[in-house]
Design an enzyme around this catalytic site. Structure first.
Site, PDB file in Angstrom:
ATOM      1  N   ARG A   1      66.110  18.076  39.474  1.00  0.00           N
ATOM      2  CA  ARG A   1      67.394  18.587  39.959  1.00  0.00           C
ATOM      3  C   ARG A   1      68.163  19.423  38.935  1.00  0.00           C
ATOM      4  O   ARG A   1      69.159  20.043  39.259  1.00  0.00           O
ATOM      5  CB  ARG A   1      68.274  17.411  40.434  1.00  0.00           C
ATOM      6  CG  ARG A   1      67.888  16.922  41.807  1.00  0.00           C
ATOM      7  CD  ARG A   1      68.645  15.675  42.198  1.00  0.00           C
ATOM      8  NE  ARG A   1      68.123  14.486  41.539  1.00  0.00           N
ATOM      9  CZ  ARG A   1      68.748  13.313  41.518  1.00  0.00           C
ATOM     10  NH1 ARG A   1      69.930  13.178  42.080  1.00  0.00           N
ATOM     11  NH2 ARG A   1      68.201  12.270  40.918  1.00  0.00           N
TER      12      ARG A   1
ATOM     13  N   ARG B   1      84.201  25.686  12.536  1.00  0.00           N
ATOM     14  CA  ARG B   1      82.766  25.448  12.658  1.00  0.00           C
ATOM     15  C   ARG B   1      82.238  24.512  11.579  1.00  0.00           C
ATOM     16  O   ARG B   1      82.979  24.021  10.731  1.00  0.00           O
ATOM     17  CB  ARG B   1      82.028  26.786  12.633  1.00  0.00           C
ATOM     18  CG  ARG B   1      82.257  27.600  13.900  1.00  0.00           C
ATOM     19  CD  ARG B   1      81.731  29.005  13.758  1.00  0.00           C
ATOM     20  NE  ARG B   1      80.321  29.034  13.388  1.00  0.00           N
ATOM     21  CZ  ARG B   1      79.702  30.099  12.911  1.00  0.00           C
ATOM     22  NH1 ARG B   1      80.378  31.246  12.745  1.00  0.00           N
ATOM     23  NH2 ARG B   1      78.431  30.046  12.593  1.00  0.00           N
TER      24      ARG B   1
ATOM     25  N   ARG C   1      92.421  50.684  -1.346  1.00  0.00           N
ATOM     26  CA  ARG C   1      92.541  51.482  -0.124  1.00  0.00           C
ATOM     27  C   ARG C   1      92.982  52.880  -0.536  1.00  0.00           C
ATOM     28  O   ARG C   1      93.461  53.080  -1.663  1.00  0.00           O
ATOM     29  CB  ARG C   1      93.572  50.861   0.822  1.00  0.00           C
ATOM     30  CG  ARG C   1      94.964  50.840   0.218  1.00  0.00           C
ATOM     31  CD  ARG C   1      96.001  50.266   1.150  1.00  0.00           C
ATOM     32  NE  ARG C   1      97.313  50.454   0.588  1.00  0.00           N
ATOM     33  CZ  ARG C   1      98.253  49.528   0.563  1.00  0.00           C
ATOM     34  NH1 ARG C   1      98.031  48.313   1.046  1.00  0.00           N
ATOM     35  NH2 ARG C   1      99.428  49.806   0.068  1.00  0.00           N
TER      36      ARG C   1
END
Ligand code: UD1
Ligand code: CA
Length: 420
Positions: free
Chosen positions: A17, A301, A408
């Site tokens: 099933r 996690r 940057r």
């Protein structure tokens, strides 16, 4: 060896099933295969040895369980009694108890099993059954008792008289037997019943007829003995397990705002007064300290260790992250394979670039530091204590303590450009 406790896990079934190409028993419930959960329950109940009876897709079950168990093979499905007969070579000459468990009953509590074994030993019973009282007992084997309440036997649904079908006490399919008397009784069972099967349940009557004492333990929490036959039941049991785990944490002093939408896997430790907001997922083995705030929509996690007063906010995923006291990762970050000291602030949108397509590398950030928003930390990289990283930086080189790092491009403004 005297008085061993051996478990037999029935894992030969097809599980039609499930509509699956896999053995039913290797389907996962809350991150762990059904059969792995059953084996772990047996181990936690102090069983010395486990024998799995395998058949259909046996390689899949064997791959999951490895050498944590011994294997008996049932070639043809001729009934539960026939399945146990396949373990005879392991049980011969052994003294003590054998516990029988279905491989598809994954949320049985180890304490329930321990209690069954203990009662069987204390009461000197040759067979002790786990039973339950069901409002709707249809489909299950019914427990037959005499006027004095003594167990007489078990009758299967398909073999029961109308009167017997009224009995609400059912056989959970979990038993504790005397090893040697079980082996003797197995030799006497015959497949002369409605299903033409060798019923393990017939052993009860055989023992009673011999004058051997049998008994039963009625399970307190009926959900424990539920089995998985299809994917709807798989989801239902996952839900029951989830609530059970969440309730346990709440009883221990953790605030969970929405018990139905918080997903805490097994073996997670969470300290007092920590608050978990909705849609948070916390995987197995994670440790979280006291007074932390987690979520909403956080994904913690494996391998994470959070000290006290840590904040992990919304849309934050962390993996193998060791985070120091009072440190905050409030929004939209991925922090993987990293160690962060105390009282550091990880700005919105910061990510560790921990994977180069081949290897995972580590990021270390010291204490009292400030990582500006939208920073990329290209691992392996080390940032010292009391560092400041300008927003929008891509950090590829180590940053010494007490420094400012800017990585940057400078902004250029072209005045009047947009008017032209
Ligand atoms: C069995 C019990 C029933 C009990 C119910 C509880 C018998 C005869 N009946 O019925 O009294 O109420 O469990 O769930 O035992 N299996 C094998 N090999 C076989 C047959 C079964 O390994 O030849 C395994 C199945 O994969 C399953 C377990 O044994 O894990 C139980 O078998 P199943 O056919 O589902 O038993 P039930 O008819 O439910
Ligand atoms: Ca059956």
């Amino acid at each position: 060896m005297e008085n061993e406790v051996i478990a037999v896990v029935l894992a030969a079934g097809k599980g039609t099933r499930m509509k699956s190409n896999k053995s039913k028993l290797v389907h996962k419930i809350y991150g762990k295969e059904l059969v792995t959960r059953v084996v772990e329950t047996a181990k936690k109940a102090d069983v010395n040895e486990i024998i799995a009876v395998v058949g259909y897709k046996k390689e899949q079950v064997e791959e999951v369980l490895g050498d944590s168990v011994k294997y008996a093979y049932q070639e043809e499905m001729l009934g539960t009694g026939h399945a146990i007969m396949q373990t005879t070579k392991f049980l011969e000459g052994r003294k003590g108890k054998v516990v029988v468990l279905n491989g598809d009953v994954p949320i049985l509590r180890p304490e329930t099993l321990k209690n069954l074994i203990q009662k069987s030993i204390n009461n000197k019973e040759y067979a002790t059954l786990l039973t339950a009282i069901y409002d709707n007992p249809t489909g299950y084997g019914r427990i037959l008792r005499d006027e004095g309440g003594n167990i007489k036997g078990i009758v299967e649904q398909k073999d029961a008289t109308e009167e017997q079908k009224e009995i609400q006490e059912i056989n959970a399919g979990i038993y504790c037997f005397d090893i040697q008397e079980l082996l003797l009784a197995l030799k006497e069972i015959r497949p002369n019943n409605a299903q033409g099967e060798y019923y393990l349940t017939d052993v009860i009557k055989i023992m009673n007829d011999k004058g051997l004492k049998t008994g039963a333990v009625i399970v307190e929490d009926n959900t424990e003995i539920l089995g998985v036959n299809d994917r709807l039941q798989l989801e239902m049991l996952t839900r029951i397990l989830r609530l059970r785990i969440n309730q346990e944490h709440m009883k221990n002093g953790v605030t969970i705002e929405d018990i139905n939408n918080t997903y805490i896997y097994d073996d997670v430790t969470i300290g007092t007064d920590t608050v978990i907001h909705p849609n948070t997922i916390i995987k197995s083995g994670v440790t979280i300290g006291e007074d932390c705030e987690i979520g909403p929509n956080a994904y913690i996690r494996e391998g994470c260790k959070l000290a006290n007063k840590v904040k992990v906010g919304s849309f934050v995923e962390i993996k193998k992250a060791i985070i120091g006291e009072g440190t905050k990762v409030p929004h939209l970050s991925y922090m993987g394979d990293c160690e962060i000291g105390e009282h550091t602030n990880i700005g919105c949108g910061t990510i560790t670039c921990n994977y180069d397509g081949f290897n995972k590398s580590k990021t270390v950030i010291g204490k009292n530091s400030f990582i500006g928003s939208n920073t990329n930390l290209v691992a392996p990289v080390n940032l010292g204590d009391n560092t400041f990283v300008a927003a929008g930086s891509t950090i590829t080189d180590d940053v010494p303590s007490d420094s400012l790092a800017i990585a940057r491009q400078r902004q250029t403004n072209k005045e009047g450009w947009n008017k032209r």
